[in-house]
Enzyme design. Structure first.
Site, PDB file in Angstrom:
ATOM      1  N   TYR A  32      -2.356  -0.687  10.950  1.00 26.93           N
ATOM      2  CA  TYR A  32      -2.094  -0.830   8.789  1.00 26.93           C
ATOM      3  C   TYR A  32      -1.103  -0.318   8.706  1.00 26.93           C
ATOM      4  O   TYR A  32       0.115  -1.400   8.269  1.00 26.93           O
ATOM      5  CB  TYR A  32      -3.300   0.103   8.738  1.00 26.93           C
ATOM      6  CG  TYR A  32      -3.527  -0.343   6.616  1.00 26.93           C
ATOM      7  CD1 TYR A  32      -3.714  -1.426   6.587  1.00 26.93           C
ATOM      8  CD2 TYR A  32      -3.512   0.382   6.133  1.00 26.93           C
ATOM      9  CE1 TYR A  32      -3.890  -2.394   5.331  1.00 26.93           C
ATOM     10  CE2 TYR A  32      -3.313   0.087   4.054  1.00 26.93           C
ATOM     11  CZ  TYR A  32      -4.084  -1.081   3.951  1.00 26.93           C
ATOM     12  OH  TYR A  32      -3.882  -1.410   2.520  1.00 26.93           O
ATOM     13  N   SER A  63       0.805  -1.303   0.009  1.00 27.84           N
ATOM     14  CA  SER A  63       0.071  -0.243   0.028  1.00 27.84           C
ATOM     15  C   SER A  63       1.319   0.994   0.112  1.00 27.84           C
ATOM     16  O   SER A  63       2.269   0.939   0.357  1.00 27.84           O
ATOM     17  CB  SER A  63      -0.910  -0.129   1.366  1.00 27.84           C
ATOM     18  OG  SER A  63      -1.693   1.196   1.733  1.00 27.84           O
TER      19      SER A  63
HETATM   20  N1  LIG Z   1      -8.897  -0.683  -1.779  1.00 30.68           N
HETATM   21  C1  LIG Z   1      -7.958   0.077  -1.369  1.00 30.68           C
HETATM   22  O1  LIG Z   1      -7.828   1.623  -1.216  1.00 30.68           O
HETATM   23  C2  LIG Z   1      -6.271  -0.609  -1.210  1.00 30.68           C
HETATM   24  C3  LIG Z   1      -5.094   0.614  -0.879  1.00 30.68           C
HETATM   25  C4  LIG Z   1      -3.966  -0.111  -0.916  1.00 30.68           C
HETATM   26  C5  LIG Z   1      -3.446  -1.475  -1.086  1.00 30.68           C
HETATM   27  N2  LIG Z   1      -5.392  -2.372  -0.237  1.00 30.68           N
HETATM   28  C6  LIG Z   1      -4.444  -4.152  -0.261  1.00 30.68           C
HETATM   29  O2  LIG Z   1      -4.779  -4.452  -0.986  1.00 30.68           O
HETATM   30  C7  LIG Z   1      -5.631  -6.255  -0.630  1.00 30.68           C
HETATM   31  C8  LIG Z   1      -6.664  -6.240  -1.403  1.00 30.68           C
HETATM   32  O3  LIG Z   1      -7.823  -5.370  -0.713  1.00 30.68           O
HETATM   33  P1  LIG Z   1      -8.883  -5.208  -1.294  1.00 30.68           P
HETATM   34  O4  LIG Z   1      -8.494  -2.679  -1.079  1.00 30.68           O
HETATM   35  O5  LIG Z   1      -9.502  -5.392  -2.111  1.00 30.68           O
HETATM   36  O6  LIG Z   1      -9.943  -4.621   0.008  1.00 30.68           O
HETATM   37  P2  LIG Z   1     -11.111  -6.053   0.150  1.00 30.68           P
HETATM   38  O7  LIG Z   1     -12.065  -6.088  -1.200  1.00 30.68           O
HETATM   39  O8  LIG Z   1     -12.061  -5.905   0.996  1.00 30.68           O
HETATM   40  O9  LIG Z   1     -10.093  -7.370  -0.232  1.00 30.68           O
HETATM   41  C9  LIG Z   1      -9.838  -8.494   0.979  1.00 30.68           C
HETATM   42  C10 LIG Z   1      -9.806 -10.002   0.610  1.00 30.68           C
HETATM   43  O10 LIG Z   1      -9.310 -10.347   1.642  1.00 30.68           O
HETATM   44  C11 LIG Z   1      -9.710 -11.468   1.815  1.00 30.68           C
HETATM   45  N3  LIG Z   1      -9.741 -11.365   3.563  1.00 30.68           N
HETATM   46  C12 LIG Z   1      -9.386 -11.117   4.262  1.00 30.68           C
HETATM   47  N4  LIG Z   1      -9.183 -11.702   5.775  1.00 30.68           N
HETATM   48  C13 LIG Z   1      -8.954 -13.065   5.362  1.00 30.68           C
HETATM   49  C14 LIG Z   1      -8.932 -14.301   5.701  1.00 30.68           C
HETATM   50  N5  LIG Z   1      -8.522 -13.856   7.257  1.00 30.68           N
HETATM   51  N6  LIG Z   1      -8.438 -15.110   5.172  1.00 30.68           N
HETATM   52  C15 LIG Z   1      -8.588 -15.452   3.960  1.00 30.68           C
HETATM   53  N7  LIG Z   1      -8.632 -13.691   3.369  1.00 30.68           N
HETATM   54  C16 LIG Z   1      -8.655 -13.048   3.818  1.00 30.68           C
HETATM   55  C17 LIG Z   1     -11.270 -10.825   2.032  1.00 30.68           C
HETATM   56  O11 LIG Z   1     -12.185 -12.124   1.447  1.00 30.68           O
HETATM   57  P3  LIG Z   1     -12.683 -13.309   2.073  1.00 30.68           P
HETATM   58  O12 LIG Z   1     -13.752 -11.965   3.191  1.00 30.68           O
HETATM   59  O13 LIG Z   1     -13.664 -14.084   1.350  1.00 30.68           O
HETATM   60  O14 LIG Z   1     -12.034 -13.989   3.101  1.00 30.68           O
HETATM   61  C18 LIG Z   1     -10.688 -10.290   0.483  1.00 30.68           C
HETATM   62  O15 LIG Z   1     -11.270 -11.302  -0.835  1.00 30.68           O
HETATM   63  C19 LIG Z   1      -5.186  -5.684   0.631  1.00 30.68           C
HETATM   64  O16 LIG Z   1      -4.135  -6.068   1.099  1.00 30.68           O
HETATM   65  C20 LIG Z   1      -4.879  -4.004   0.857  1.00 30.68           C
HETATM   66  O17 LIG Z   1      -4.889  -3.710   1.964  1.00 30.68           O
HETATM   67  C21 LIG Z   1      -6.340  -1.403  -0.572  1.00 30.68           C
END
Ligand SMILES: NC(=O)c1ccc[n+]([C@@H]2O[C@H](COP(=O)([O-])OP(=O)(O)OC[C@H]3O[C@@H](n4cnc5c(N)ncnc54)[C@H](OP(=O)(O)O)[C@@H]3O)[C@@H](O)[C@H]2O)c1
Length: 327
Positions: free
Chosen positions: A199, A186
């Site tokens: 985070y 991130s």
């Molecule tokens: N969105 C942003 O602005 C942003 C910015 C920078 C970085 N990121 C990073 O991008 C990555 C993806 O996030 P996203 O933004 O796409 O959010 P998201 O839509 O909430 O996706 C998160 C994913 O992680 C999975 N997950 C969470 N806890 C888990 C567990 N205990 N075991 C297995 N899977 C788990 C969830 O699946 P289930 O709930 O089905 O398990 C979901 O598929 C993350 O690492 C986040 O930190 C996001």
């Protein structure tokens, strides 16, 4: 015009072009050039790619993108129903077959299950080319209010679980003398941010670990890519940790917010993977510009953050939801 003036004009023009590109772009300069002149994502055809956190957001979009590029996929998350729907959408789109997508439901916090899950994937595909550690959870709470229980949970899902899964896959990569570890870090993995203390801690920790891993794996022909996205549309704020261990933030992102689409983010991640880039920044402005400022002028950037960050601190103090519009 003499030769010196010619060279000078050439360099100044190059600099101006780079600056213009930087201001108009949504990724760092190295990734921009790779997108235009580098390996196309089609070179990933046939690769076995394991994506964690594939049930929504960036992971889901990456699954569609890599399927379109001809990759064979392992999709993991806890919500098996969502993973099955995503698989069906890919098959219905004609991008893949039943056998080329393996659904592996997993709660990544069950670290002891990681080695047997790797074996399950190897039984199906006989190899893993690329592991994308994408699963994670965001967080919104002030450090002074955040209980240790939440700090620990943030670090377990964002830091220890990808670390453990990568270690379970490494023996296979080392034996094959080939492999690629990708992590969705991130902007908060490079820069601290108010309301995101644990985070930022979890993502900064992974940056250091990945940099160490990259050097250790160099002679094994194993590549390491760290992706640093800025704000991206996803379910992140629905599931984000708060200052209470049993409460998620529950905020749905407003489509009018200034964020990158998960499709664009996935597309840039695919370019970074195809070109085996070490670290990439994928973000709208002003976060992207701030990353540059922070990288090259850290003292100035930190002073600016102290001044402009206070507004965000007071918003978080007033109640974390005042930072976000709820739908
Ligand atoms: N969105 C942003 O602005 C942003 C910015 C920078 C970085 N990121 C990073 O991008 C990555 C993806 O996030 P996203 O933004 O796409 O959010 P998201 O839509 O909430 O996706 C998160 C994913 O992680 C999975 N997950 C969470 N806890 C888990 C567990 N205990 N075991 C297995 N899977 C788990 C969830 O699946 P289930 O709930 O089905 O398990 C979901 O598929 C993350 O690492 C986040 O930190 C996001």
């Amino acid at each position: 015009m003499d030769w010196f003036s010619g060279i000078l004009i050439f360099f100044v023009t190059c600099l101006v072009v780079q600056f213009v590109r930087l201001f108009l772009s949504d990724s760092d300069l190295q990734l921009q050039w790779a997108e235009i002149f580098g390996n196309s994502t089609g070179t990933l055809k046939g690769k076995v790619v394991w994506i964690t956190g594939a049930s929504s957001g960036i992971g889901e979009s990456l699954a569609y993108r890599l399927a379109a590029d001809g990759c064979r996929l392992v999709l993991s998350a806890r919500r098996e129903g969502r993973l099955q729907q995503i698989k069906q959408t890919i098959i219905d789109g004609g991008y893949s077959t039943q056998e080329d997508i393996l659904i592996v439901p997993i709660d990544l916090l069950q670290f002891s299950s990681h080695p047997s899950t790797v074996q399950r994937v190897l039984q199906h595909f006989e190899k893993i080319d690329i592991l994308v550690n994408n699963a994670g959870r965001s967080q919104r709470s002030l450090i002074e209010k955040c209980p240790m229980e939440v700090d620990r949970e943030v670090l377990e899902i964002n830091t220890l679980s990808p670390l453990s899964l990568t270690k379970a896959v490494l023996p296979h990569f080392i034996e094959r003398k080939a492999g690629h570890v990708v992590y969705t870090s991130s902007v908060a993995g490079k820069i601290g941010s108010p309301g995101l203390g644990s985070y930022a801690c979890s993502k900064h920790a992974m940056q250091g670990w990945l940099d160490s891993l990259r050097i250790e794996m160099y002679t094994h022909n194993i590549h390491v890519t760290s992706v640093c996205p800025g704000p991206v549309f996803s379910e992140a704020l629905v599931h984000a940790f708060t200052d209470s261990a049993d409460q998620s933030l529950g905020v749905i992102m407003d489509p009018s917010e200034r964020r990158m689409t998960s499709e664009r983010c996935a597309s840039l991640i695919a370019v970074a993977i195809a070109n085996r880039l070490d670290e990439v920044w994928v973000s709208p402005h002003p976060e992207l510009l701030y990353l540059y400022l922070f990288q090259y002028f850290p003292s100035i950037a930190k002073r600016i953050a102290n001044i402009f960050g206070q507004d965000r601190v007071s918003k978080v103090r007033r109640g974390i939801k005042s930072l976000h519009k709820t739908s």
